[in-house]
Design an enzyme around this catalytic site. Sequence first.
Site, PDB file in Angstrom:
ATOM      1  N   CYS A   2       0.822  -1.211   0.000  1.00  0.00           N
ATOM      2  CA  CYS A   2       0.000   0.000   0.000  1.00  0.00           C
ATOM      3  C   CYS A   2       0.856   1.260   0.000  1.00  0.00           C
ATOM      4  O   CYS A   2       1.992   1.241   0.467  1.00  0.00           O
ATOM      5  CB  CYS A   2      -0.870   0.015   1.239  1.00  0.00           C
ATOM      6  SG  CYS A   2      -1.814  -1.477   1.475  1.00  0.00           S
ATOM      7  N   ARG A  27       4.965   0.036  -6.278  1.00  0.00           N
ATOM      8  CA  ARG A  27       4.992  -0.767  -5.058  1.00  0.00           C
ATOM      9  C   ARG A  27       3.980  -1.905  -5.102  1.00  0.00           C
ATOM     10  O   ARG A  27       4.038  -2.815  -4.281  1.00  0.00           O
ATOM     11  CB  ARG A  27       4.701   0.121  -3.848  1.00  0.00           C
ATOM     12  CG  ARG A  27       5.722   1.229  -3.677  1.00  0.00           C
ATOM     13  CD  ARG A  27       5.350   2.123  -2.537  1.00  0.00           C
ATOM     14  NE  ARG A  27       5.401   1.402  -1.288  1.00  0.00           N
ATOM     15  CZ  ARG A  27       6.480   1.298  -0.525  1.00  0.00           C
ATOM     16  NH1 ARG A  27       7.581   1.900  -0.886  1.00  0.00           N
ATOM     17  NH2 ARG A  27       6.459   0.620   0.584  1.00  0.00           N
ATOM     18  N   TRP A  74      -3.123  -2.588  -1.439  1.00  0.00           N
ATOM     19  CA  TRP A  74      -2.754  -3.960  -1.829  1.00  0.00           C
ATOM     20  C   TRP A  74      -3.517  -4.850  -0.859  1.00  0.00           C
ATOM     21  O   TRP A  74      -3.228  -4.859   0.336  1.00  0.00           O
ATOM     22  CB  TRP A  74      -1.248  -4.116  -1.680  1.00  0.00           C
ATOM     23  CG  TRP A  74      -0.663  -5.378  -2.223  1.00  0.00           C
ATOM     24  CD1 TRP A  74      -0.334  -5.642  -3.523  1.00  0.00           C
ATOM     25  CD2 TRP A  74      -0.264  -6.538  -1.482  1.00  0.00           C
ATOM     26  NE1 TRP A  74       0.229  -6.888  -3.631  1.00  0.00           N
ATOM     27  CE2 TRP A  74       0.277  -7.457  -2.398  1.00  0.00           C
ATOM     28  CE3 TRP A  74      -0.325  -6.898  -0.138  1.00  0.00           C
ATOM     29  CZ2 TRP A  74       0.772  -8.709  -2.016  1.00  0.00           C
ATOM     30  CZ3 TRP A  74       0.155  -8.140   0.239  1.00  0.00           C
ATOM     31  CH2 TRP A  74       0.696  -9.033  -0.689  1.00  0.00           C
ATOM     32  N   ASN A 100      -1.591   1.999   6.060  1.00  0.00           N
ATOM     33  CA  ASN A 100      -0.743   0.875   5.636  1.00  0.00           C
ATOM     34  C   ASN A 100      -0.470   0.040   6.879  1.00  0.00           C
ATOM     35  O   ASN A 100      -0.242   0.600   7.955  1.00  0.00           O
ATOM     36  CB  ASN A 100       0.608   1.361   5.100  1.00  0.00           C
ATOM     37  CG  ASN A 100       0.479   2.050   3.761  1.00  0.00           C
ATOM     38  OD1 ASN A 100      -0.597   2.098   3.176  1.00  0.00           O
ATOM     39  ND2 ASN A 100       1.580   2.598   3.283  1.00  0.00           N
ATOM     40  N   GLY A 101      -0.418  -1.271   6.715  1.00  0.00           N
ATOM     41  CA  GLY A 101      -0.148  -2.135   7.859  1.00  0.00           C
ATOM     42  C   GLY A 101      -1.348  -3.015   8.150  1.00  0.00           C
ATOM     43  O   GLY A 101      -2.257  -3.141   7.316  1.00  0.00           O
ATOM     44  N   GLU A 481      18.415 -17.084  -8.158  1.00  0.00           N
ATOM     45  CA  GLU A 481      18.015 -15.728  -8.525  1.00  0.00           C
ATOM     46  C   GLU A 481      17.481 -15.691  -9.962  1.00  0.00           C
ATOM     47  O   GLU A 481      16.493 -15.011 -10.252  1.00  0.00           O
ATOM     48  CB  GLU A 481      19.207 -14.770  -8.328  1.00  0.00           C
ATOM     49  CG  GLU A 481      18.972 -13.339  -8.738  1.00  0.00           C
ATOM     50  CD  GLU A 481      17.819 -12.629  -8.019  1.00  0.00           C
ATOM     51  OE1 GLU A 481      17.271 -13.184  -7.062  1.00  0.00           O
ATOM     52  OE2 GLU A 481      17.459 -11.529  -8.464  1.00  0.00           O
ATOM     53  N   LYS A 485      13.733 -14.474 -10.923  1.00  0.00           N
ATOM     54  CA  LYS A 485      13.462 -13.380 -11.865  1.00  0.00           C
ATOM     55  C   LYS A 485      12.452 -13.843 -12.898  1.00  0.00           C
ATOM     56  O   LYS A 485      11.501 -13.141 -13.196  1.00  0.00           O
ATOM     57  CB  LYS A 485      14.744 -12.930 -12.599  1.00  0.00           C
ATOM     58  CG  LYS A 485      15.715 -12.092 -11.830  1.00  0.00           C
ATOM     59  CD  LYS A 485      15.264 -10.703 -11.473  1.00  0.00           C
ATOM     60  CE  LYS A 485      14.471 -10.647 -10.229  1.00  0.00           C
ATOM     61  NZ  LYS A 485      15.099 -10.634  -8.941  1.00  0.00           N
ATOM     62  N   GLU A 488       8.831 -14.496 -11.340  1.00  0.00           N
ATOM     63  CA  GLU A 488       8.042 -13.372 -10.839  1.00  0.00           C
ATOM     64  C   GLU A 488       7.532 -12.439 -11.938  1.00  0.00           C
ATOM     65  O   GLU A 488       6.496 -11.829 -11.764  1.00  0.00           O
ATOM     66  CB  GLU A 488       8.729 -12.620  -9.697  1.00  0.00           C
ATOM     67  CG  GLU A 488       9.999 -11.933  -9.993  1.00  0.00           C
ATOM     68  CD  GLU A 488      10.623 -11.301  -8.729  1.00  0.00           C
ATOM     69  OE1 GLU A 488       9.956 -11.156  -7.703  1.00  0.00           O
ATOM     70  OE2 GLU A 488      11.806 -10.948  -8.808  1.00  0.00           O
ATOM     71  N   HIS A 504      18.916 -35.980  -7.803  1.00  0.00           N
ATOM     72  CA  HIS A 504      18.135 -36.445  -6.655  1.00  0.00           C
ATOM     73  C   HIS A 504      16.660 -36.092  -6.772  1.00  0.00           C
ATOM     74  O   HIS A 504      15.960 -36.029  -5.766  1.00  0.00           O
ATOM     75  CB  HIS A 504      18.745 -35.869  -5.366  1.00  0.00           C
ATOM     76  CG  HIS A 504      20.175 -36.260  -5.194  1.00  0.00           C
ATOM     77  ND1 HIS A 504      20.571 -37.516  -4.788  1.00  0.00           N
ATOM     78  CD2 HIS A 504      21.323 -35.579  -5.450  1.00  0.00           C
ATOM     79  CE1 HIS A 504      21.891 -37.574  -4.756  1.00  0.00           C
ATOM     80  NE2 HIS A 504      22.375 -36.412  -5.173  1.00  0.00           N
ATOM     81  N   LYS A 603       6.529  -4.222  -4.198  1.00  0.00           N
ATOM     82  CA  LYS A 603       7.955  -3.902  -4.196  1.00  0.00           C
ATOM     83  C   LYS A 603       8.543  -4.074  -2.809  1.00  0.00           C
ATOM     84  O   LYS A 603       9.648  -4.564  -2.642  1.00  0.00           O
ATOM     85  CB  LYS A 603       8.154  -2.460  -4.693  1.00  0.00           C
ATOM     86  CG  LYS A 603       9.611  -2.019  -4.746  1.00  0.00           C
ATOM     87  CD  LYS A 603      10.409  -2.856  -5.728  1.00  0.00           C
ATOM     88  CE  LYS A 603      11.880  -2.525  -5.744  1.00  0.00           C
ATOM     89  NZ  LYS A 603      12.668  -3.591  -6.392  1.00  0.00           N
TER      90      LYS A 603
HETATM   91  O1  M6R Z   1      13.505  -4.775  -0.066  1.00  0.00           O
HETATM   92  P1  M6R Z   1      14.032  -6.141   0.230  1.00  0.00           P
HETATM   93  O2  M6R Z   1      15.352  -6.403  -0.382  1.00  0.00           O
HETATM   94  O3  M6R Z   1      14.036  -6.446   1.706  1.00  0.00           O
HETATM   95  O4  M6R Z   1      12.980  -7.118  -0.430  1.00  0.00           O
HETATM   96  C1  M6R Z   1      13.091  -8.506  -0.285  1.00  0.00           C
HETATM   97  C2  M6R Z   1      12.193  -9.221  -1.267  1.00  0.00           C
HETATM   98  O5  M6R Z   1      10.863  -8.900  -1.035  1.00  0.00           O
HETATM   99  C3  M6R Z   1      12.552  -8.887  -2.727  1.00  0.00           C
HETATM  100  O6  M6R Z   1      13.882  -9.162  -3.002  1.00  0.00           O
HETATM  101  C4  M6R Z   1      11.657  -9.694  -3.674  1.00  0.00           C
HETATM  102  O7  M6R Z   1      11.959 -11.051  -3.606  1.00  0.00           O
HETATM  103  C5  M6R Z   1      11.774  -9.164  -5.105  1.00  0.00           C
HETATM  104  N1  M6R Z   1      10.505  -9.252  -5.756  1.00  0.00           N
HETATM  105  C6  M6R Z   1      12.767  -9.896  -5.918  1.00  0.00           C
HETATM  106  O8  M6R Z   1      12.812  -9.496  -7.236  1.00  0.00           O
END
Ligand code: M6R
Length: 608
Positions: A2, A27, A74, A100-101, A481, A485, A488, A504, A603
């Site tokens: 949010c 975000r 959100w 927010n929260g 990673e 990528k 997501e 395995h 984000k």
């Molecule tokens: O802001 P942060 O680095 O703490 O965020 C951690 C994760 O939420 C963030 O890396 C998330 O996995 C991303 N979507 C990765 O691309």
Amino acid sequence: MCGIVGYIGPRVATPLLVDGLRRLEYRGYDSAGIAILNGHGVETRKAAGKISRLESLLSSSPIEGNIGIAHTRWATHGAPTECNAHPHVTEDGSIAVVHNGIIENASTLRTRLTERGHVFSSETDTEVLAHLIEELYEDTLEKAVIAALSHVEGTYGIAVMAASDPGKLVAARLGSPLLLGLGEDEYFIASDVSAILAHTRQVIYLDDGDVAVLTRDGYDIFDLDAATKSHVVSRVDWDLDQIEKGGYAHFMLKEIFEQPSTIGNTMRGRLLEEEGTAKLGGLNISDEELLDIDNIIITACGTSWHSALIGEHMLEELTRIPVEVEYASEFRYRNPIVTDRTLCIVISQSGETADTLAAMREAKRRGARTLGLVNVVGSTIARESDGGIYLHAGPEIGVASTKAFTSQVVALALLTLKMARLRDLSILRGREIVAGLQALPGQVQQMLDRADELEELAEEFKRSPNFLYLGRGFNFPAALEGALKLKEISYIHAEGYPAAEMKHGPIALIDAMMPVVFIAPHDSVFDKLVSNVQEVRARKGKTIVLTSRDEPALEGLVDYEFRMPETLEMLTPVLAAVPLQLLAYYIAVKRGSNVDQPRNLAKSVTVE
Ligand code: M6R
């Protein structure tokens, strides 16, 4: 997650607030709304879906005034509908709240308020706040807000206004970031500095337990006992063009292409060539104390957790200090072994991830020294850690983390270099690492110049329903990673594995339809990895190999190759990240995904 924007001043608030919401779009959100306080009281407009729907509503039914609050939601409690969108107002429409929260005792409060005659119109926890403030209202809005917050359990960043106390905005924070923007005779509230950067760079980061009262004449900050507090005004040094696309199709692409300079920025002024070490001004921990460290815990989430795994490898190899990497969400709920000789490294791009922040607080409570590797200056982790290393990667707007990841790995390399040189790493080896680091920006640029090769590869594989990413040693986390990528932003199912683990289980998945990406620089485990390529090939899997030399051993085994420059083994994940990011990006674009705002993702994950 949010987003909140608030404005009080001489200008018409609506366009400022909508622009602020637009800048918070990255975000992640699923509905938006705005409330303006004017001669008619509080007027609200809300819409499910994108901000453009709210804009259409505002153009057919405008609202004018100089005080307002706005929100992107959100969904957590209740579906992403217009009714559940913020701002939430009381039945008589006189008090409006954005939040927010999460209010954890919302249902208990709702029951009590309902018994007292309040009628609720949404399923949200936030609406409880509006009714509670109304219930406790006696004198001023801030007193009612403070009284209401004393009944609340959970986390909040809120902005509130009331027709009965016009000319005033009240903001409060506990566990959810909020800042004040100080302009010329005008003031802002925002959950993220991007929302107000077009108007001011002077900000005050609110602390947990702060309540701020803003009028056109100034601001006051109190604690939850209504005692006045003083605050430091910070200057934000990000530029507006850093939060704009600058001609790129997406923020993600821009951020991938920025990496030669962002990696350079992470290292700027920190490398000591002659001494073969790094100078890290913000650590706030002496060399003697660093030598006294018995063990290291690195905690983070998502992409930052992947960089933590690379950091573990670097630190253990070069400093010989035992390192443990833990998901922040797990660390906070177990009984970890932490002593006053534990160094807890906390990695977070945003510096606001709820689990990471909680893990850091837990480590601190147990006596560890905490170091934050954070990108966002002034963020909560940056402020609450004992010391740290800012990444200096600039604002990362794309939800998929790219430049922050490479900067995190580089920052970990700097820390490793410093700690290892304090121990027994030789000056010559130290200089080699310095030289390796210095070469990275140019090497990344060389790969970016060949982005078209990855675009072609993306065309080939854009319809694959599954992907496997394999790497060994330093590049097992790079495989994780790469898979993250892809999944997501393209919604393709992708898994990352240590290459030898394939036998395995995952090997059962290999057939002619399965693309397997190998991260295979010419390093100490290269030969081992070639055997894994053979195993995939023997089962007709499609092999995509990122490697760094002409390798006879790979002849006949590779369907698609991308050549990476050579670097030190510990730095290979920085180079590998770039083609993996580009491959994911191009596949996602070709599949028509919303690359910068992938579905369901936020984000910065500021709730548990
Ligand atoms: O802001 P942060 O680095 O703490 O965020 C951690 C994760 O939420 C963030 O890396 C998330 O996995 C991303 N979507 C990765 O691309």
